[in-house]
Design an enzyme around this catalytic site. Structure first.
Site, PDB file in Angstrom:
ATOM      1  N   ASN A   9      21.690  46.525  15.289  1.00  0.00           N
ATOM      2  CA  ASN A   9      21.131  47.869  15.097  1.00  0.00           C
ATOM      3  C   ASN A   9      19.649  47.831  15.440  1.00  0.00           C
ATOM      4  OD1 ASN A   9      19.565  47.226  12.610  1.00  0.00           O
ATOM      5  ND2 ASN A   9      21.618  46.917  11.736  1.00  0.00           N
ATOM      6  N   ALA A  62      16.903  45.068   4.308  1.00  0.00           N
ATOM      7  CA  ALA A  62      17.560  44.787   5.584  1.00  0.00           C
ATOM      8  C   ALA A  62      18.665  45.794   5.903  1.00  0.00           C
ATOM      9  CB  ALA A  62      18.135  43.371   5.563  1.00  0.00           C
TER      10      ALA A  62
END
Length: 397
Positions: free
Chosen positions: A211, A275
């Site tokens: 991502n 994260a």
């Protein structure tokens, strides 16, 4: 009581500086004003003097003030220097280190923290020169708020409006908190685990699923906690960022590796899971998938839920904070996630508008007591505000 030096720039938004003064005085702060020549075209020294109950400074060439090197005294006696509005011209002169009027001379001479609230036309805000100047100022340690988006006096619409006075005052309080020596060491003796960045989930030995997370927000949180005396273990996905001072860093690639590193780092008093961990991974990773015939079918399996694992651990931290990157129904999804994952807090941010990789963020803090919206700010400022809130939450009752 804190002492604020307020520099009023030249723009139609200068009138909002009056409300900023009123709110700061209501909170018990002392305010002294420097009015630029441009600002004096929109509001008068008498108005600022009446609101601040202090003499207003307007000129570098004031004989009485400068007989005692007044610009040096102004620059050093405040706890915080604030620029409202920070016009494109004023930001450019600040970034260039100019000292050609009282405002820029004070800014160049000060050894105190500086906060600037920009206001300008949308095209000026988006211009490469302004972006360059803002980046330079932030790199120099100056807090530059993100402007609001909306209709402007010039008839255009977009980012560039001065943030509302209440938002500016909240940012001022946050800056004062960071500058206060009282916060140093508040988390001494504590251990914090912070996760940051994306994870890379292999498809084959060549390709992976990932991502757009840059890791900047997580690294900023680790730095802010370390600045308060915390022993920080930073579990970082694959990002190219320098390790913050005083932080122990563990580099990982996949979600499984991150989960193992976080579990091994326990026990901790604080865990901040920033994260952007991939939800899925490919079931079997063998040889490179060749481009032959139809596209290959990938079988995905669920990755470990690190936030939930820490929540259920017998070594669960005293304060567990998760992050929620959302593109719609931001608050509702974050509230649901806090309950579902059994986290103490969730920091929710809308990533549909280019937050990944950007310097700024706009978040909501979701707790058992409700939802609190924080003003858009640099990621480093968001991190400091979060660290301060963590310190306050863990203070002995």
């Amino acid at each position: 009581m804190k002492r604020i030096l307020l520099i009023v720039g030249g723009g139609i938004a200068a009138y909002k500086a009056c409300e900023v003064i009123r709110l700061l005085k209501k909170r018990g702060h002392a305010v002294r004003c420097v009015l630029t020549e441009g600002g004096s075209h929109f509001i008068t020294p008498m108005t600022l003097a009446a609101l601040s109950e202090e003499h207003v400074h307007t000129s570098l060439w004031d004989l009485k003030d400068e007989a005692e090197m007044g610009h040096i005294q102004l620059s050093r006696e405040a706890d915080l220097v604030v620029v409202v509005p920070a016009t494109a011209d004023l930001l450019a002169r600040m970034a260039g280190g100019q000292a050609n009027d009282l405002a820029t001379t004070v800014l160049l001479a000060t050894d105190k923290p500086v906060l600037a609230a920009p206001a300008m036309n949308v095209r000026m805000w988006r211009h490469a020169a302004t972006k360059r100047n803002v980046a330079r100022l932030r790199a120099d340690g100056i807090t530059v708020l993100e402007p609001d988006e909306g209709a402007m006096a010039c008839g255009e619409y977009g980012p560039g409006r001065l943030p509302e006075p209440a938002v500016i005052v909240e940012a001022i309080d946050s800056a004062l908190s960071r500058a206060s020596l009282e916060t140093i060491g508040k988390l001494a003796g504590r251990h914090a685990i912070v996760t940051a960045g994306p994870t890379h989930e292999p498809i084959d030995p060549v390709r992976y699923i990932a991502n757009r997370s840059s890791g900047r927000q997580g690294f900023a949180v680790a730095a802010a906690l370390a600045a308060l005396g915390t022993r920080v273990t930073l579990v970082a996905g694959p990002v190219d960022l320098p390790t913050p001072a005083g932080v122990d860093r563990i580099d990982v690639e996949s979600a499984c590796e991150m989960a193992a590193a976080v579990t091994a780092a326990l026990p901790a008093h604080i865990a901040v899971m920033v994260a952007a961990v991939a939800d899925w991974r490919v079931e079997a990773v063998t040889q490179k998938v060749k481009k032959v015939g139809a596209p290959p079918a990938l079988t995905l399996i669920e990755n470990p839920d690190i936030l939930a694992i820490v929540a259920k651990s017998p070594q669960r931290p005293a304060l567990l904070v998760g992050f929620a990157a959302e593109t719609e129904n931001v608050v509702a999804n974050a509230v649901a996630k806090r309950t579902r994952k059994d986290a103490d807090w969730i920091v929710a941010n809308d990533v549909s508008a280019g937050v990944f990789g950007a310097d700024a963020n706009h978040v909501r803090l979701v707790t058992a007591n409700g939802v609190e919206e924080w003003p858009a700010a640099a990621k480093s400022d968001i991190a400091v505000l979060l660290a301060d809130r963590i310190a306050a939450a863990l203070e002995p009752s």
